[in-house]
Design an enzyme around this catalytic site. Sequence first.
Site, PDB file in Angstrom:
ATOM      1  N   CYS A 179     -24.818  96.629 -25.229  1.00 37.97           N
ATOM      2  CA  CYS A 179     -24.175  96.598 -23.913  1.00 37.97           C
ATOM      3  C   CYS A 179     -24.369  95.272 -23.177  1.00 37.97           C
ATOM      4  CB  CYS A 179     -24.648  97.778 -23.072  1.00 37.97           C
ATOM      5  SG  CYS A 179     -23.500  98.217 -21.735  1.00 37.97           S
ATOM      6  N   GLU A 199     -24.362 103.155 -27.434  1.00 37.63           N
ATOM      7  CA  GLU A 199     -25.710 102.980 -26.893  1.00 37.63           C
ATOM      8  C   GLU A 199     -26.338 104.335 -26.553  1.00 37.63           C
ATOM      9  OE1 GLU A 199     -27.739 100.620 -23.065  1.00 37.63           O
ATOM     10  OE2 GLU A 199     -25.557 100.849 -23.212  1.00 37.63           O
ATOM     11  N   LYS A 236     -32.597  96.169 -27.146  1.00 38.92           N
ATOM     12  CA  LYS A 236     -31.825  95.548 -26.063  1.00 38.92           C
ATOM     13  C   LYS A 236     -32.661  94.472 -25.374  1.00 38.92           C
ATOM     14  CE  LYS A 236     -28.751  97.054 -22.285  1.00 38.92           C
ATOM     15  NZ  LYS A 236     -28.230  98.267 -21.617  1.00 38.92           N
TER      16      LYS A 236
END
Length: 564
Positions: free
Chosen positions: A156, A41, A116
């Site tokens: 994540c 990330e 994300k």
Amino acid sequence: MRLSLAQLNPLIGDLSGNSKKIIAACKDAYKNNANLLITPELSILGYPPRDLLFNPLFLEHQWDILDEIVTYIAEKTPQLTLLVGIAEPAQDLQVPNLFNSIALLKSSGWEVIARKQLLPTYDVFDEKRYFRAAQKSGVILLTENERTWRLGLTICEDLWVEEGIQGHRIEGPDPIADLTSKKIDLLLNLSASPFTHGKGLLRQRLASKAAKRLNCPVIYLNQVGGNDELIFDGSSFITDQKGKKTLSLPLCKESIVTWDATSNSSISSPSLKEDQEILLQALVLGVKDYVGKCGFKSVLLGLSGGIDSALVAIIACAALGAEKVSGILMPSPWSSEGSIIDANNLAKRLGIKTSTIPIASLMENYDITLKTTLGKLPQGLTAENLQARIRGTLLMAIANEQKHLLLSTGNKSELAVGYCTLYGDMNGGLAVIGDLYKTNIFDLCHWLDSNNAYQCRSDLGLPKTGDLVGSAILNKPPSAELSPNQLDSDSLPDYEVLDKILKALIEDRSNYKTLASKEYPSALVTKVKKLLKNAEFKRRQAPPTLKVSEQAFGSGWRIPIAST
């Protein structure tokens, strides 16, 4: 299809340096006939970039870096596809104006392919300050050897959606559910997940659940390295479609591994480590990277002959080598002969250089000077704090002159209840064990002196056998030695009791009234709660503390100083 996993250690904001690591990973992947290379990330920026994201020049530099990597791929690794994490500006004037995104790079150029969805704002995370949430999961198609692979992409927190496993989850969509209808062949999770106790097992349980829900293997790729107070342990892995782990990358080390998705076979993985070894490795990495990334070459600490400074010295030696660690002994009239002997013996076992500066004459001079104003000699807590501040001043002076980083040796129990001195023993540029309770420190030190630690000690360049901490230090009643025959137990409850109450109040956020009525005397819990509150102003001025628990005193602890 062959995939390379690059578990990288970035320096936040060093886009050029981070891109060199990525290009080196491209070279390795190409050499190993990989078709796809994945990185963590925000891998170009480093995580967490925090308010660097408000600098437009910082963000614009990303485009130059992406173009440079594309040029390298076109010239040197033309068959390779690369996934990197970037901060992507939104195309309007609303704020936040960024997405936490994944870019796909190949010889023909680059494009954003995923964003994300779940943005954490708990503990140390503050992503909604910078990023917008995406509304759908990313899927890409890659054709290799006449087969088209459907790859699901998450970042994540997007994997952290199982309330039954986590006990909670942040509000928002379920990216895994969104992918169930997409019939993907692999799920990729590009992550920057900081270390805490037990988190590695939790990540594996979440990935295993996702694998079963999607009926496909899961690749979990995590950043590694220390960035300020945060420690990223790496520990990346792959599970098969049944949720069984088939590959593990090393703990706390940069690593690049290539995996054949076609065979989905297991690969020899690093051996499992004990909890104490995992904790030690994380702290060593935290010190090593904080020192290196902040531009220091060596460290300094005060050696008291106690267990806290002993553990910090050991961690520093493991991180940097004994030749880069200096210890200063500063005995007062109240220092026991045993403590001086214990400190010197520890230094000899570790091979670190020491100096001794007796402070009795300095104490006398302070007393004489202050008597003029106070009308009497400093007494009680004032006199005790003076000793700590004399020592802190000496340490800072030596650190300034010799360009060391001063390491603070205070523990979490002391920081919690204020059993520490501002501008004294709290001095330093890094609190190495400030997130370990006193009982944690005893446990780790007992393990260090056990046979189970010998291999780890050898791996870290520490003496392989025999006592490291030593029984004299391990068996000594904790004492600040600031007054005659002083013991910590004169002022504080036994650490076995105190630490349990503190953990309940700090990490479990237990209701102190319930805690008092069920487990501990009400007066004791009330006293500890008051001490915790009253020490907030000290903690606000403490050095950065390496975070290893679910709730450390640092950027994730936001208690007002002036409060009820």
